[in-house]
Structure formats: structure tokens, C-alpha cells
Design an enzyme around this catalytic site. Structure first.
Site, PDB file in Angstrom:
ATOM      1  N   ASP A  72       0.822  -1.211   0.000  1.00 56.77           N
ATOM      2  CA  ASP A  72       0.000   0.000   0.000  1.00 56.77           C
ATOM      3  C   ASP A  72       0.855   1.260   0.000  1.00 56.77           C
ATOM      4  O   ASP A  72       0.464   2.289  -0.550  1.00 56.77           O
ATOM      5  CB  ASP A  72      -0.932   0.006   1.215  1.00 56.77           C
ATOM      6  CG  ASP A  72      -2.148  -0.900   1.003  1.00 56.77           C
ATOM      7  OD1 ASP A  72      -2.289  -1.462  -0.096  1.00 56.77           O
ATOM      8  OD2 ASP A  72      -2.939  -1.045   1.954  1.00 56.77           O
ATOM      9  N   GLY A  73       2.047   1.195   0.621  1.00 57.40           N
ATOM     10  CA  GLY A  73       2.928   2.354   0.626  1.00 57.40           C
ATOM     11  C   GLY A  73       3.384   2.733  -0.777  1.00 57.40           C
ATOM     12  O   GLY A  73       3.431   3.917  -1.130  1.00 57.40           O
ATOM     13  N   ASN A 146      -4.856   8.560   2.327  1.00 58.30           N
ATOM     14  CA  ASN A 146      -5.154   7.952   3.617  1.00 58.30           C
ATOM     15  C   ASN A 146      -5.449   8.987   4.699  1.00 58.30           C
ATOM     16  O   ASN A 146      -6.539   9.024   5.248  1.00 58.30           O
ATOM     17  CB  ASN A 146      -3.975   7.088   4.081  1.00 58.30           C
ATOM     18  CG  ASN A 146      -4.091   5.644   3.653  1.00 58.30           C
ATOM     19  OD1 ASN A 146      -5.080   5.246   3.045  1.00 58.30           O
ATOM     20  ND2 ASN A 146      -3.083   4.857   3.955  1.00 58.30           N
ATOM     21  N   ASP A 147      -4.433   9.809   5.010  1.00 61.09           N
ATOM     22  CA  ASP A 147      -4.593  10.666   6.182  1.00 61.09           C
ATOM     23  C   ASP A 147      -3.598  11.816   6.210  1.00 61.09           C
ATOM     24  O   ASP A 147      -2.583  11.813   5.522  1.00 61.09           O
ATOM     25  CB  ASP A 147      -4.452   9.846   7.473  1.00 61.09           C
ATOM     26  CG  ASP A 147      -3.234   8.921   7.462  1.00 61.09           C
ATOM     27  OD1 ASP A 147      -2.176   9.346   6.978  1.00 61.09           O
ATOM     28  OD2 ASP A 147      -3.353   7.766   7.926  1.00 61.09           O
ATOM     29  N   ARG A 157       6.718  13.768  23.499  1.00 55.08           N
ATOM     30  CA  ARG A 157       6.347  15.124  23.910  1.00 55.08           C
ATOM     31  C   ARG A 157       4.946  15.432  23.389  1.00 55.08           C
ATOM     32  O   ARG A 157       4.654  15.179  22.226  1.00 55.08           O
ATOM     33  CB  ARG A 157       7.340  16.150  23.372  1.00 55.08           C
ATOM     34  CG  ARG A 157       6.997  17.584  23.789  1.00 55.08           C
ATOM     35  CD  ARG A 157       8.004  18.567  23.261  1.00 55.08           C
ATOM     36  NE  ARG A 157       9.278  18.461  23.957  1.00 55.08           N
ATOM     37  CZ  ARG A 157       9.557  19.060  25.116  1.00 55.08           C
ATOM     38  NH1 ARG A 157       8.635  19.806  25.704  1.00 55.08           N
ATOM     39  NH2 ARG A 157      10.725  18.932  25.686  1.00 55.08           N
ATOM     40  N   THR A 187      -8.502   2.226   7.729  1.00 55.04           N
ATOM     41  CA  THR A 187      -7.903   0.932   8.081  1.00 55.04           C
ATOM     42  C   THR A 187      -6.390   1.044   8.242  1.00 55.04           C
ATOM     43  O   THR A 187      -5.697   0.028   8.342  1.00 55.04           O
ATOM     44  CB  THR A 187      -8.222  -0.121   6.993  1.00 55.04           C
ATOM     45  OG1 THR A 187      -7.895   0.409   5.707  1.00 55.04           O
ATOM     46  CG2 THR A 187      -9.684  -0.507   7.021  1.00 55.04           C
ATOM     47  N   ALA A 190      -5.275   5.436  11.528  1.00 56.14           N
ATOM     48  CA  ALA A 190      -6.469   5.784  12.312  1.00 56.14           C
ATOM     49  C   ALA A 190      -7.030   4.572  13.041  1.00 56.14           C
ATOM     50  O   ALA A 190      -7.521   4.685  14.170  1.00 56.14           O
ATOM     51  CB  ALA A 190      -7.534   6.387  11.399  1.00 56.14           C
ATOM     52  N   LEU A 191      -6.952   3.404  12.419  1.00 52.90           N
ATOM     53  CA  LEU A 191      -7.443   2.177  13.060  1.00 52.90           C
ATOM     54  C   LEU A 191      -6.564   1.822  14.259  1.00 52.90           C
ATOM     55  O   LEU A 191      -7.076   1.444  15.320  1.00 52.90           O
ATOM     56  CB  LEU A 191      -7.454   1.034  12.044  1.00 52.90           C
ATOM     57  CG  LEU A 191      -8.006  -0.315  12.535  1.00 52.90           C
ATOM     58  CD1 LEU A 191      -9.466  -0.188  12.934  1.00 52.90           C
ATOM     59  CD2 LEU A 191      -7.835  -1.380  11.457  1.00 52.90           C
ATOM     60  N   GLN A 248       4.194  10.229   3.401  1.00 59.83           N
ATOM     61  CA  GLN A 248       5.038  10.416   2.222  1.00 59.83           C
ATOM     62  C   GLN A 248       5.564  11.845   2.102  1.00 59.83           C
ATOM     63  O   GLN A 248       6.674  12.069   1.654  1.00 59.83           O
ATOM     64  CB  GLN A 248       4.228  10.097   0.950  1.00 59.83           C
ATOM     65  CG  GLN A 248       3.523   8.754   0.958  1.00 59.83           C
ATOM     66  CD  GLN A 248       4.353   7.651   0.338  1.00 59.83           C
ATOM     67  OE1 GLN A 248       5.266   7.912  -0.414  1.00 59.83           O
ATOM     68  NE2 GLN A 248       4.011   6.414   0.659  1.00 59.83           N
TER      69      GLN A 248
END
Length: 296
Positions: A72-73, A146-147, A157, A187, A190-191, A248
């Protein structure tokens, strides 16, 4: 006649297992007289001196379909170029989970026969656009499949993050960071952070705190058309952070900066086999139907 005649290949770097599938894919496409463009990783694995290495941007510009070979990356890496040029993307999965890249090397040729014959499903996955604003001016923009993850620059920190949704104050959070995710990314990180799994067709964005100081802080789901804004108080200049796009692309996130996150204008065009079933993917990848181990 094939729906796709100009094929781009982008491969995962530094992986010993990738050479065999990449060479097999190149031979397969060459036999079908496809116009092929490859990245530097793929070019290094193919024994053809006439083969030139292209950047992902050049590949997306000159292809009707891009194939990402890896996990997936690798697919996310390729997606940042294909989204800009609205080119469909297909994943060959060599990774462990592969929620996006679904086709295995063993079934690659069979599935490609069908896909190149026009037998496939095209998903339109919405993406997020992250805009970093500094001193009232746009500093940097990027698309997230994705995010968008904001986390402390220094490990172990906490940072303080103020969150607004459509101009309304949601919370002021002390935590290790914050995840703003698409359904596709639900998935992923966040999952792991305790967020819900969202079906990829759902029009929603999920906000997930990372290790919040106040235990009552929980993930929240908002409408996909919402405008999410993250900022850090300018008074606390000691705490610098990083905004990471799909793991990325990184943006330095300073106190006083504004990170605006909203639904992007373009989509990820993801090609899947006709028999693709999202719930079946969840069952396999998350082992929901795995038989319980017998007690000795």
C-alpha cells in the site's frame, strides 16, 4: 482491443522479493506490445539497456494506466502523481496487508488478462487536500489518500492542537498528535489509534486523537464536505510539530500556522478486479473469520 495501451510501472525500492514479479510483469506487457514507462527502481531490475527511467510525474503524464508493484505504501507513492493527472491506478500486492493493492503476484497475469480486456471495477476514492497557511499565505499544499497526521517533532512530547470544523470550535487537545483520515485511510494509522473502520464509499472524515492527555477525548466522524482546521497556540513556541501526508510528504507545522484540511477536487481512480469485495478484504486482512486455536 485493450482499454489501456500505455502502461506505467512504479515499484517498491529496496525489496529483494520484488525483482521476480516486476520482470514477469514487464515480459507480460511487452508480449502484448504495450507502450511501457517505468520508474528508476523498475528500470534497474529489467535487463534492457534501452529502457529509460522516468519520474512518477512523467509516468502519470504519459500513461493510461499506472501499476504499482509493492504494498500500500508503494501505491500511495504512485497515487500522488496519478491523482493530479486523473490516471487510474492498479496495485500488485507484495506487502503484508494490502487494503489498496489487492492482486497477488500469483494471480497477476490472469487478472491482468481480464482487466486489459475491460473487465474491472473502477472505484472513485475521495482524497483530502491539506493546505498549510503561514503568515496569512499558502505555504504548501498536498493531497492525502489515507490521512493527514500532525505529531510532535520531538518524540515523547505532547503538543496542544486546537480543532475547528466549519469554523466552529471542536476541542483544544493535548496529545501526541492528531489523525485526520479519509474512509480509505480508516484501516491504516487511524485504526491503530482506535478509530472506526469506514466503508470507502462513505462520505465522511474521521478525526482521531493520538494518545490524548484527557481520556474522554474520542474519535469523531464528520461530513466529508466539512472544513477541518488545526492550529497550535502561538504562545507556546517551544512545541513544533510535523504534518505528515500519507507518511510520504512532510510539512513543518509551527505555532501560529493554520492547517486547513478539506475534500479535494480530484479523486483516486482505483482499478480493482470484477470480483473485488471490500468486506471480503476486511475478513482476510483482519482475520475476522479465522478459526479459533484449539486448546491443548
Amino acid at each position: 482491443m485493450s482499454t489501456f495501451t500505455k502502461i506505467g510501472i512504479i515499484s517498491k525500492p529496496d525489496d529483494e522479493q520484488i525483482s521476480g514479479p516486476v520482470r514477469a510483469l514487464y515480459r507480460y506487457l511487452s508480449k502484448r506490445s504495450m507502450q511501457i514507462r517505468v520508474d528508476d527502481v523498475t528500470a534497474s531490475l529489467i535487463d534492457d539497456d534501452s529502457l529509460e527511467a522516468n519520474t512518477p510525474e512523467q509516468i502519470a503524464t504519459n500513461s493510461s494506466l499506472v501499476i504499482a508493484v509493492g504494498g500500500d505504501g508503494t501505491l500511495l507513492h504512485a497515487a500522488h502523481s496519478t491523482i493530479r493527472h486523473e490516471i487510474p491506478l492498479l496495485g500488485i500486492n507484495l506487502g503484508r496487508l494490502g487494503f489498496l493493492a489487492e492482486i497477488s503476484p500469483g494471480e497477476m497475469e490472469t487478472q491482468l488478462d481480464r482487466i486489459l480486456a475491460g473487465e474491472f471495477v473502477e472505484e472513485q476514492r475521495f482524497v483530502l487536500q491539506a493546505t498549510l497557511i503561514r503568515d496569512g499565505k499558502t505555504y504548501k499544499k498536498a493531497n492525502a489518500v489515507n490521512d493527514v497526521v500532525v505529531h510532535a517533532m520531538r518524540m515523547v512530547r505532547m503538543i496542544e492542537i486546537e480543532t475547528r470544523v466549519d469554523g466552529q470550535h471542536l476541542d483544544t487537545l493535548r496529545a501526541d498528535g492528531y489523525i485526520v483520515s479519509t474512509p480509505t485511510g480508516s484501516t491504516a494509522y487511524a485504526l491503530s489509534g482506535g478509530g472506526p473502520i469506514l466503508h470507502p464509499n462513505l462520505g465522511a472524515i474521521v478525526l482521531v486523537p493520538i494518545c490524548p492527555h484527557t481520556l474522554s477525548n474520542r474519535p469523531i466522524v464528520v461530513d466529508a464536505n466539512s472544513r477541518v482546521e488545526l492550529s497550535m497556540p502561538i504562545l507556546d513556541s517551544r512545541h513544533t510539530a510535523l504534518a505528515s501526508i500519507d507518511g510520504q510528504i512532510n510539512m513543518n507545522f509551527h505555532p501560529g500556522d493554520l492547517l486547513k484540511i478539506e475534500k479535494g477536487k480530484r479523486t483516486l481512480r482505483l482499478i480493482q478486479p470484477c470480483q473485488y469485495d471490500y468486506f471480503d478484504v476486511l475478513q482476510k486482512k483482519l482475520r475476522w473469520n479465522a478459526a479459533p486455536r484449539s486448546k491443548k
